[in-house]
Design a protein around this motif. Structure first.
Motif, PDB file in Angstrom:
ATOM      1  N   ASN A 317      29.651  14.947  19.275  1.00  0.00           N
ATOM      2  CA  ASN A 317      28.489  15.755  19.654  1.00  0.00           C
ATOM      3  C   ASN A 317      28.762  17.235  19.481  1.00  0.00           C
ATOM      4  OD1 ASN A 317      27.043  13.477  20.325  1.00  0.00           O
ATOM      5  ND2 ASN A 317      27.671  13.519  22.499  1.00  0.00           N
ATOM      6  N   THR A 318      30.003  17.644  19.806  1.00  0.00           N
ATOM      7  CA  THR A 318      30.367  19.058  19.649  1.00  0.00           C
ATOM      8  C   THR A 318      30.355  19.448  18.185  1.00  0.00           C
ATOM      9  OG1 THR A 318      31.732  18.934  21.633  1.00  0.00           O
ATOM     10  CG2 THR A 318      32.149  20.762  20.149  1.00  0.00           C
ATOM     11  N   ALA A 319      30.892  18.589  17.315  1.00  0.00           N
ATOM     12  CA  ALA A 319      30.928  18.883  15.866  1.00  0.00           C
ATOM     13  C   ALA A 319      29.525  19.033  15.302  1.00  0.00           C
ATOM     14  CB  ALA A 319      31.685  17.783  15.141  1.00  0.00           C
ATOM     15  N   LYS A 320      28.614  18.124  15.737  1.00  0.00           N
ATOM     16  CA  LYS A 320      27.244  18.215  15.252  1.00  0.00           C
ATOM     17  C   LYS A 320      26.606  19.534  15.659  1.00  0.00           C
ATOM     18  CE  LYS A 320      26.199  13.270  15.129  1.00  0.00           C
ATOM     19  NZ  LYS A 320      25.358  12.182  15.718  1.00  0.00           N
ATOM     20  N   LEU A 321      26.853  19.996  16.874  1.00  0.00           N
ATOM     21  CA  LEU A 321      26.290  21.267  17.323  1.00  0.00           C
ATOM     22  C   LEU A 321      26.841  22.442  16.541  1.00  0.00           C
ATOM     23  CD1 LEU A 321      26.332  20.712  21.203  1.00  0.00           C
ATOM     24  CD2 LEU A 321      24.320  20.825  19.725  1.00  0.00           C
ATOM     25  N   MET A 322      28.132  22.388  16.192  1.00  0.00           N
ATOM     26  CA  MET A 322      28.720  23.500  15.442  1.00  0.00           C
ATOM     27  C   MET A 322      28.207  23.537  14.011  1.00  0.00           C
ATOM     28  SD  MET A 322      32.638  23.879  16.820  1.00  0.00           S
ATOM     29  CE  MET A 322      33.103  22.211  16.427  1.00  0.00           C
ATOM     30  N   ASP A 323      27.952  22.360  13.401  1.00  0.00           N
ATOM     31  CA  ASP A 323      27.386  22.323  12.057  1.00  0.00           C
ATOM     32  C   ASP A 323      25.996  22.928  12.038  1.00  0.00           C
ATOM     33  OD1 ASP A 323      29.583  21.207  10.962  1.00  0.00           O
ATOM     34  OD2 ASP A 323      28.864  19.119  11.047  1.00  0.00           O
ATOM     35  N   GLU A 324      25.261  22.734  13.097  1.00  0.00           N
ATOM     36  CA  GLU A 324      23.897  23.216  13.146  1.00  0.00           C
ATOM     37  C   GLU A 324      23.804  24.665  13.585  1.00  0.00           C
ATOM     38  OE1 GLU A 324      22.096  20.535  15.814  1.00  0.00           O
ATOM     39  OE2 GLU A 324      22.154  18.792  14.458  1.00  0.00           O
ATOM     40  N   ASN A 325      24.848  25.206  14.195  1.00  0.00           N
ATOM     41  CA  ASN A 325      24.796  26.554  14.749  1.00  0.00           C
ATOM     42  C   ASN A 325      26.079  27.287  14.365  1.00  0.00           C
ATOM     43  OD1 ASN A 325      24.745  28.857  16.428  1.00  0.00           O
ATOM     44  ND2 ASN A 325      23.455  27.772  17.947  1.00  0.00           N
ATOM     45  N   GLN A 326      25.994  28.248  13.411  1.00  0.00           N
ATOM     46  CA  GLN A 326      27.169  28.987  12.948  1.00  0.00           C
ATOM     47  C   GLN A 326      27.742  29.882  14.030  1.00  0.00           C
ATOM     48  OE1 GLN A 326      28.868  28.737  10.064  1.00  0.00           O
ATOM     49  NE2 GLN A 326      27.509  26.954   9.664  1.00  0.00           N
ATOM     50  N   THR A 327      26.888  30.408  14.864  1.00  0.00           N
ATOM     51  CA  THR A 327      27.385  31.259  15.969  1.00  0.00           C
ATOM     52  C   THR A 327      28.292  30.441  16.889  1.00  0.00           C
ATOM     53  OG1 THR A 327      25.379  32.601  15.893  1.00  0.00           O
ATOM     54  CG2 THR A 327      26.719  32.745  17.893  1.00  0.00           C
ATOM     55  N   LEU A 328      27.844  29.229  17.233  1.00  0.00           N
ATOM     56  CA  LEU A 328      28.663  28.356  18.077  1.00  0.00           C
ATOM     57  C   LEU A 328      29.978  28.020  17.384  1.00  0.00           C
ATOM     58  CD1 LEU A 328      28.927  26.646  20.635  1.00  0.00           C
ATOM     59  CD2 LEU A 328      27.720  24.800  19.450  1.00  0.00           C
ATOM     60  N   TYR A 329      29.881  27.813  16.042  1.00  0.00           N
ATOM     61  CA  TYR A 329      31.091  27.520  15.261  1.00  0.00           C
ATOM     62  C   TYR A 329      32.059  28.688  15.332  1.00  0.00           C
ATOM     63  CZ  TYR A 329      34.021  26.166  11.285  1.00  0.00           C
ATOM     64  OH  TYR A 329      35.079  25.831  10.498  1.00  0.00           O
ATOM     65  N   ARG A 330      31.515  29.897  15.207  1.00  0.00           N
ATOM     66  CA  ARG A 330      32.370  31.093  15.245  1.00  0.00           C
ATOM     67  C   ARG A 330      33.006  31.259  16.621  1.00  0.00           C
ATOM     68  NH1 ARG A 330      35.311  33.805  11.731  1.00  0.00           N
ATOM     69  NH2 ARG A 330      35.492  36.031  12.251  1.00  0.00           N
ATOM     70  N   LEU A 331      32.216  31.007  17.695  1.00  0.00           N
ATOM     71  CA  LEU A 331      32.761  31.122  19.055  1.00  0.00           C
ATOM     72  C   LEU A 331      33.894  30.122  19.288  1.00  0.00           C
ATOM     73  CD1 LEU A 331      29.472  31.549  21.129  1.00  0.00           C
ATOM     74  CD2 LEU A 331      31.261  33.263  20.770  1.00  0.00           C
ATOM     75  N   LYS A 332      33.731  28.918  18.720  1.00  0.00           N
ATOM     76  CA  LYS A 332      34.778  27.909  18.858  1.00  0.00           C
ATOM     77  C   LYS A 332      36.053  28.347  18.158  1.00  0.00           C
ATOM     78  CE  LYS A 332      35.504  23.905  20.775  1.00  0.00           C
ATOM     79  NZ  LYS A 332      35.349  23.760  22.216  1.00  0.00           N
ATOM     80  N   GLU A 333      35.888  28.997  16.975  1.00  0.00           N
ATOM     81  CA  GLU A 333      37.057  29.505  16.252  1.00  0.00           C
ATOM     82  C   GLU A 333      37.782  30.534  17.084  1.00  0.00           C
ATOM     83  OE1 GLU A 333      35.524  30.953  12.602  1.00  0.00           O
ATOM     84  OE2 GLU A 333      36.039  29.099  11.520  1.00  0.00           O
ATOM     85  N   LEU A 334      37.020  31.437  17.675  1.00  0.00           N
ATOM     86  CA  LEU A 334      37.632  32.481  18.496  1.00  0.00           C
ATOM     87  C   LEU A 334      38.347  31.875  19.714  1.00  0.00           C
ATOM     88  CD1 LEU A 334      34.825  35.184  18.383  1.00  0.00           C
ATOM     89  CD2 LEU A 334      37.028  35.208  17.186  1.00  0.00           C
ATOM     90  N   GLU A 335      37.774  30.803  20.269  1.00  0.00           N
ATOM     91  CA  GLU A 335      38.399  30.142  21.424  1.00  0.00           C
ATOM     92  C   GLU A 335      39.761  29.577  21.044  1.00  0.00           C
ATOM     93  OE1 GLU A 335      37.610  26.230  24.243  1.00  0.00           O
ATOM     94  OE2 GLU A 335      35.896  27.214  23.279  1.00  0.00           O
ATOM     95  N   PHE A 336      39.819  28.923  19.873  1.00  0.00           N
ATOM     96  CA  PHE A 336      41.105  28.381  19.415  1.00  0.00           C
ATOM     97  C   PHE A 336      42.079  29.486  19.085  1.00  0.00           C
ATOM     98  CE2 PHE A 336      38.755  24.406  18.797  1.00  0.00           C
ATOM     99  CZ  PHE A 336      39.661  23.516  19.333  1.00  0.00           C
ATOM    100  N   LEU A 337      41.529  30.570  18.481  1.00  0.00           N
ATOM    101  CA  LEU A 337      42.386  31.714  18.162  1.00  0.00           C
ATOM    102  C   LEU A 337      43.001  32.311  19.407  1.00  0.00           C
ATOM    103  CD1 LEU A 337      43.413  33.524  15.908  1.00  0.00           C
ATOM    104  CD2 LEU A 337      41.370  34.955  16.190  1.00  0.00           C
ATOM    105  N   GLU A 338      42.193  32.351  20.474  1.00  0.00           N
ATOM    106  CA  GLU A 338      42.714  32.865  21.758  1.00  0.00           C
ATOM    107  C   GLU A 338      43.843  31.993  22.283  1.00  0.00           C
ATOM    108  OE1 GLU A 338      41.072  33.918  26.264  1.00  0.00           O
ATOM    109  OE2 GLU A 338      39.738  33.024  24.763  1.00  0.00           O
ATOM    110  N   LYS A 339      43.672  30.682  22.172  1.00  0.00           N
ATOM    111  CA  LYS A 339      44.724  29.776  22.636  1.00  0.00           C
ATOM    112  C   LYS A 339      45.994  29.932  21.834  1.00  0.00           C
ATOM    113  CE  LYS A 339      41.627  26.218  24.479  1.00  0.00           C
ATOM    114  NZ  LYS A 339      41.166  24.815  24.371  1.00  0.00           N
TER     115      LYS A 339
END
Length: 370
Positions: A317-339
């Protein structure tokens, strides 16, 4: 020379001629000739009438003498309470008793021991003087008693103290405790329908409500125990082991209901019943433990698979949301980058550009590879 005999006020005389009774003499002075064959026996009127070596029947034919005597004839089945001037003196058993009534007033109360219960008219204060002639039956406040004459039941006795004369009737009493009582059945071996022999510990509480009925039953407690035993066998024998282990509460309900259907026959009321323990044979216990362990492992596996499925579904479900929303995809990238950055102690830069540009380039490289 005349013989002179003086009879005092508190005395009476009995005149004998040649050993034969003639008459009784009042107080006074009496003289007899020297050759007279008359003799006088002086009696103290404060003491019972008694003439040594003479039968009392010889004297009670004298009507004048009888006026000054009180005669008490006690039958074999009687006791007589003897009073002088209203005060108790003694208890008289079977026999003939004669008392002077000149100085003291003699009264008697006759007791027919064929009716052994002591009347309330008998003053209880004189009982210490009657030791050995009566017996008592005591019924405590939490008890009921039953009275027997010659081993035949008479009536129920309420709490209190009862007095009975000892005589031709044998008197006995039995008491029953009316408080709640408990019957424990321990280690009772019973076979189930599937031929498994197990042991039960069972308990029930009851109280006696009809003492007369209970006393009609020989070995009352033993018969209650057998009744409980038969009811348990009847019920458990129709169940398989698995059903029995699942229906512990139903056993108590069934047994209590069955006991109360028979309660009137025993004069009791059954208040509660319960199964304390089911003790299984060692081999059956090992088998059940193995089955239980297997069931718990299966349940644990099911829970694990359920959690894994839920986790995978959440990722999808998370992957589907990121495919549909680039902003959400970018936020997820930043979250992993922070980790990633949290786990890096130092960062070395090569070449020009600032840190943010290099990190962006790393992400761009990653995206191109995908």
């Amino acid at each position: 020379m005349f013989k002179k005999v003086i009879i005092q006020t508190g005395e009476r005389g009995l005149l004998f001629r040649q050993g034969n009774y003639v008459k009784h003499l009042q107080p006074g002075t009496y003289r007899f000739g020297p050759f007279s064959e008359d003799t006088i026996t002086i009696m103290n009127v404060a003491k019972p009438f008694y003439v040594p070596n003479k039968d009392v029947q010889l004297f009670i034919q004298d009507e004048q003498l009888l006026k000054e005597l009180t005669i008490v004839d006690v039958q074999d089945y009687e006791y007589v309470l003897h009073y002088e001037d209203g005060k108790f003196v003694s208890l008289l058993t079977a026999g003939l008793y004669v008392f002077w009534n000149v100085l003291k007033r003699h009264t008697c109360v006759r007791i027919d021991t064929r009716e052994p219960e002591m009347s309330a008219a008998v003053e209880r204060s004189i009982l210490p003087k009657l030791t050995g002639y009566y017996q008592t039956i005591e019924v405590a406040g939490h008890e009921a008693g039953v009275l027997y004459y010659n081993h035949v039941m008479q009536r129920e006795l309420r709490p209190g103290k009862y007095y009975f004369w000892k005589g031709p009737v044998h008197v006995a009493g039995k008491t029953l405790d009316l408080r709640q009582q408990q019957l424990d059945m321990t280690g009772q071996e019973i076979m189930t329908e599937d031929k498994v022999t197990l042991r039960l510990n069972f308990v029930c509480q009851y109280k006696i409500v009809n003492p007369l009925k209970s006393l009609e039953i020989k070995s009352f407690e033993d018969q209650i125990y057998i009744l409980l035993q038969l009811i348990l066998r009847e019920y458990v024998g129709t169940l398989k082991l698995d059903d029995l282990l699942k229906m512990k509460q139903e056993i108590a309900i069934f047994v209590l209901s069955a006991l109360n259907r028979r309660s009137e026959d025993y004069g009791v009321q059954f208040l509660s019943a319960g199964l304390k323990d089911i003790i299984l044979p060692g081999d059956i216990k090992d088998i059940l433990n193995t089955v239980l362990l297997a069931e718990k492992k299966a349940q644990a596996n099911i829970i694990t698979r359920r959690e894994e499925t839920a986790s995978t579904r959440s990722l999808l479900n998370t992957a589907k949301l990121m495919d549909e929303n680039q902003t959400l995809y970018r936020l997820k990238e930043l979250e992993f980058l922070e980790k990633i950055c949290e786990k890096i102690g130092t960062i070395s830069l090569t070449g020009g550009g600032n840190l943010l540009e290099q990190l962006n380039s790393l992400l761009s490289i990653k995206e191109s590879k995908q």
